[in-house]
Design an enzyme around this catalytic site. Structure first.
Site, mmCIF file in Angstrom:
data_model
loop_
_atom_site.group_PDB
_atom_site.id
_atom_site.type_symbol
_atom_site.label_atom_id
_atom_site.label_comp_id
_atom_site.label_asym_id
_atom_site.label_seq_id
_atom_site.Cartn_x
_atom_site.Cartn_y
_atom_site.Cartn_z
ATOM 1 N N ASP A 154 0.989 -1.062 -0.013
ATOM 2 C CA ASP A 154 0.244 -0.224 0.179
ATOM 3 C C ASP A 154 0.159 1.328 0.025
ATOM 4 O O ASP A 154 1.437 1.226 1.212
ATOM 5 C CB ASP A 154 -0.715 -0.128 1.180
ATOM 6 C CG ASP A 154 -1.932 1.114 1.245
ATOM 7 O OD1 ASP A 154 -2.056 2.230 0.475
ATOM 8 O OD2 ASP A 154 -2.437 0.722 2.338
ATOM 9 N N VAL A 155 0.902 1.979 -0.924
ATOM 10 C CA VAL A 155 1.681 2.950 -1.225
ATOM 11 C C VAL A 155 1.581 4.129 -0.095
ATOM 12 O O VAL A 155 2.652 5.082 -0.030
ATOM 13 C CB VAL A 155 1.804 3.902 -2.787
ATOM 14 C CG1 VAL A 155 2.265 3.048 -3.319
ATOM 15 C CG2 VAL A 155 0.539 4.382 -2.495
ATOM 16 N N ASN A 192 2.612 5.356 -9.799
ATOM 17 C CA ASN A 192 1.344 6.145 -10.845
ATOM 18 C C ASN A 192 -0.247 5.493 -9.599
ATOM 19 O O ASN A 192 -1.221 6.030 -10.065
ATOM 20 C CB ASN A 192 1.418 4.631 -11.519
ATOM 21 C CG ASN A 192 0.009 4.604 -12.559
ATOM 22 O OD1 ASN A 192 -0.273 5.529 -13.272
ATOM 23 N ND2 ASN A 192 -0.687 3.263 -12.099
ATOM 24 N N TYR A 219 -9.509 14.694 -5.575
ATOM 25 C CA TYR A 219 -8.552 14.390 -6.711
ATOM 26 C C TYR A 219 -7.984 15.671 -6.909
ATOM 27 O O TYR A 219 -6.801 15.731 -7.150
ATOM 28 C CB TYR A 219 -9.483 13.938 -7.156
ATOM 29 C CG TYR A 219 -9.054 13.097 -9.079
ATOM 30 C CD1 TYR A 219 -8.686 11.706 -8.867
ATOM 31 C CD2 TYR A 219 -8.209 13.678 -9.458
ATOM 32 C CE1 TYR A 219 -7.385 10.762 -9.534
ATOM 33 C CE2 TYR A 219 -7.976 13.364 -11.235
ATOM 34 C CZ TYR A 219 -7.739 12.155 -10.944
ATOM 35 O OH TYR A 219 -7.553 11.255 -12.010
ATOM 36 N N LYS A 279 -3.901 16.098 -7.446
ATOM 37 C CA LYS A 279 -2.623 16.157 -8.503
ATOM 38 C C LYS A 279 -2.121 17.512 -8.658
ATOM 39 O O LYS A 279 -1.104 17.911 -9.353
ATOM 40 C CB LYS A 279 -3.532 16.136 -10.385
ATOM 41 C CG LYS A 279 -4.486 14.635 -9.372
ATOM 42 C CD LYS A 279 -3.150 13.399 -10.169
ATOM 43 C CE LYS A 279 -4.042 11.656 -10.394
ATOM 44 N NZ LYS A 279 -3.341 10.863 -10.054
HETATM 45 P P1 NAD Z 1 -6.550 2.095 -12.383
HETATM 46 O O1 NAD Z 1 -7.670 2.061 -11.467
HETATM 47 O O2 NAD Z 1 -5.971 1.001 -13.415
HETATM 48 O O3 NAD Z 1 -4.740 1.936 -11.646
HETATM 49 C C1 NAD Z 1 -4.591 2.601 -10.037
HETATM 50 C C2 NAD Z 1 -4.044 1.407 -9.741
HETATM 51 O O4 NAD Z 1 -3.593 2.010 -8.726
HETATM 52 C C3 NAD Z 1 -4.774 0.487 -9.550
HETATM 53 O O5 NAD Z 1 -3.968 -0.797 -10.208
HETATM 54 C C4 NAD Z 1 -4.858 0.115 -7.671
HETATM 55 O O6 NAD Z 1 -4.915 -1.369 -7.486
HETATM 56 C C5 NAD Z 1 -3.450 0.947 -7.280
HETATM 57 N N1 NAD Z 1 -3.734 1.630 -5.367
HETATM 58 C C6 NAD Z 1 -4.695 1.899 -5.391
HETATM 59 N N2 NAD Z 1 -4.919 2.556 -4.230
HETATM 60 C C7 NAD Z 1 -2.702 1.547 -4.066
HETATM 61 C C8 NAD Z 1 -2.337 1.593 -2.837
HETATM 62 N N3 NAD Z 1 -2.968 2.574 -1.681
HETATM 63 N N4 NAD Z 1 -1.441 1.497 -3.196
HETATM 64 C C9 NAD Z 1 -0.693 0.988 -4.482
HETATM 65 N N5 NAD Z 1 -1.338 0.910 -5.328
HETATM 66 C C10 NAD Z 1 -2.506 1.056 -5.248
HETATM 67 O O7 NAD Z 1 -6.808 3.467 -12.938
HETATM 68 P P2 NAD Z 1 -5.911 4.312 -14.299
HETATM 69 O O8 NAD Z 1 -6.530 4.830 -14.728
HETATM 70 O O9 NAD Z 1 -4.796 3.789 -14.488
HETATM 71 O O10 NAD Z 1 -4.911 5.229 -12.949
HETATM 72 C C11 NAD Z 1 -3.159 5.420 -12.731
HETATM 73 C C12 NAD Z 1 -2.801 6.517 -12.132
HETATM 74 O O11 NAD Z 1 -3.053 7.435 -13.678
HETATM 75 C C13 NAD Z 1 -3.791 7.852 -11.434
HETATM 76 O O12 NAD Z 1 -2.646 7.815 -10.889
HETATM 77 C C14 NAD Z 1 -4.570 8.063 -12.245
HETATM 78 O O13 NAD Z 1 -5.033 9.669 -11.544
HETATM 79 C C15 NAD Z 1 -4.042 8.586 -13.377
HETATM 80 N N6 NAD Z 1 -4.778 9.384 -13.806
HETATM 81 C C16 NAD Z 1 -5.402 8.425 -14.953
HETATM 82 C C17 NAD Z 1 -6.102 9.061 -16.059
HETATM 83 C C18 NAD Z 1 -7.177 8.378 -16.512
HETATM 84 O O14 NAD Z 1 -8.180 8.559 -17.741
HETATM 85 N N7 NAD Z 1 -7.414 6.842 -17.026
HETATM 86 C C19 NAD Z 1 -6.313 10.825 -15.908
HETATM 87 C C20 NAD Z 1 -5.525 11.330 -15.504
HETATM 88 C C21 NAD Z 1 -4.549 10.543 -14.580
#
Ligand code: NAD
Length: 265
Positions: free
Chosen positions: A65-66, A92, A164, A168
């Site tokens: 857990d990060v 990430n 959120y 960010k």
């Molecule tokens: P996603 O939900 O598939 O990925 C998020 C990951 O973070 C998951 O694998 C989850 O298990 C992990 N996670 C959550 N809490 C955690 C914790 N406490 N410890 C370790 N891991 C944890 O969604 P995604 O879209 O792949 O998101 C990845 C990143 O990209 C995030 O930071 C998100 O904010 C950012 N992001 C995504 C988008 C989009 O449109 N998908 C846009 C902007 C930013």
């Protein structure tokens, strides 16, 4: 010259799904050994590792857990024990817990800040300490590289998502301040700010009618896919991006171009 990561070790947090998984796969294809971090989804992480290994790459899945310092330190220790070093961190992991401002609970505020912002702080701190411990390894022009996963919401305000957007926005100056602090040691810190990328985090906004509304916010006219972000991550992590320091690269199809002003406002 290609974007290669041969002989390097990358820790990708939240690597069991979405953008993180895409980055883990592409980094492995580019020659890196990858630590696929996960918190809950052991199956997803193990599947990602199997895919990487089936393609001839190297990877391990590590649970952490990060937002928990001891777990982050144990993850870096596992990476070093298994692969001997850490050269790249992709911070990430991220979550959303959406609510109108007056409905937002302290718990949901805290959980998002803990994961999205404190989690990046803890991982980046562990990474910098490891880069210093291991010294110059001769596998890259930089001594170490950190990529922070931000969002267009580091600059675009987002009603109903204050936790959120605050997380960010925080990443933006965490990244830049850290980049300024460690650049003289040869450590490069940068961020990626994705726009709308089709993953689990935003499945309800990127499918069906909602997708049509979303497209109005994207001048380039398509919703992004994880490969769009993964390729930019590879560029930034590789020596091809060696002179990029303290930058946020927006990967958003133009979402931050104020598309509402396209027709003269
Ligand atoms: P996603 O939900 O598939 O990925 C998020 C990951 O973070 C998951 O694998 C989850 O298990 C992990 N996670 C959550 N809490 C955690 C914790 N406490 N410890 C370790 N891991 C944890 O969604 P995604 O879209 O792949 O998101 C990845 C990143 O990209 C995030 O930071 C998100 O904010 C950012 N992001 C995504 C988008 C989009 O449109 N998908 C846009 C902007 C930013």
């Amino acid at each position: 010259m290609e974007c290669r990561l041969d002989g390097q070790v990358a820790v990708v947090t939240g690597g069991s799904s979405g953008i993180g998984r895409g980055i883990a796969q592409l980094f492995a294809q580019a020659g890196a050994a990858v630590v696929v971090n996960y918190r809950g989804s052991r199956d997803g992480a193990e599947e990602a590792v199997r895919e990487i290994e089936a393609a001839g790459g190297k990877a391990i899945a590590v649970k952490a857990d990060v937002s928990q310092q001891a777990e982050v330190e144990a993850m870096f220790a596992a990476a070093v024990e298994h692969f001997g070093a850490v050269d790249i961190l992709v911070a990430n992991s991220g979550i959303q817990k959406d609510a109108a401002f007056t409905e937002l609970t302290l718990e949901d505020w805290q959980q998002v800040i803990d994961t999205n912002l404190t989690g990046q702080f803890l991982c980046a701190q562990a990474a910098v300490r490891q880069f210093r411990r291991q010294g110059e390894r001769g596998v890259s022009r930089a001594r170490g590289k950190i990529l922070c996963m931000s969002s267009v919401h580091e600059v675009i305000p987002w009603a109903g998502h204050t936790n959120y957007a605050a997380s960010k926005g925080g990443i933006s100056l965490l990244m830049k301040s850290l980049a300024q602090e460690v650049a003289e040691e040869g450590i490069r810190v940068n961020a990626i700010a994705p726009g709308a990328i089709r993953t689990a985090i935003n499945a309800d906004a990127t499918e069906g009618d909602a997708a049509r509304d979303l497209l109005r916010l994207i001048p380039y006219g398509r919703i992004g896919v994880v490969e769009d972000v993964a390729r930019v991550a590879l560029f930034l992590a590789s020596d091809m991006g060696d002179y990029v320091v303290g930058a946020t690269l927006f990967v958003d199809g133009g979402m931050t171009l104020y598309p509402g002003f396209r027709d003269n406002g």
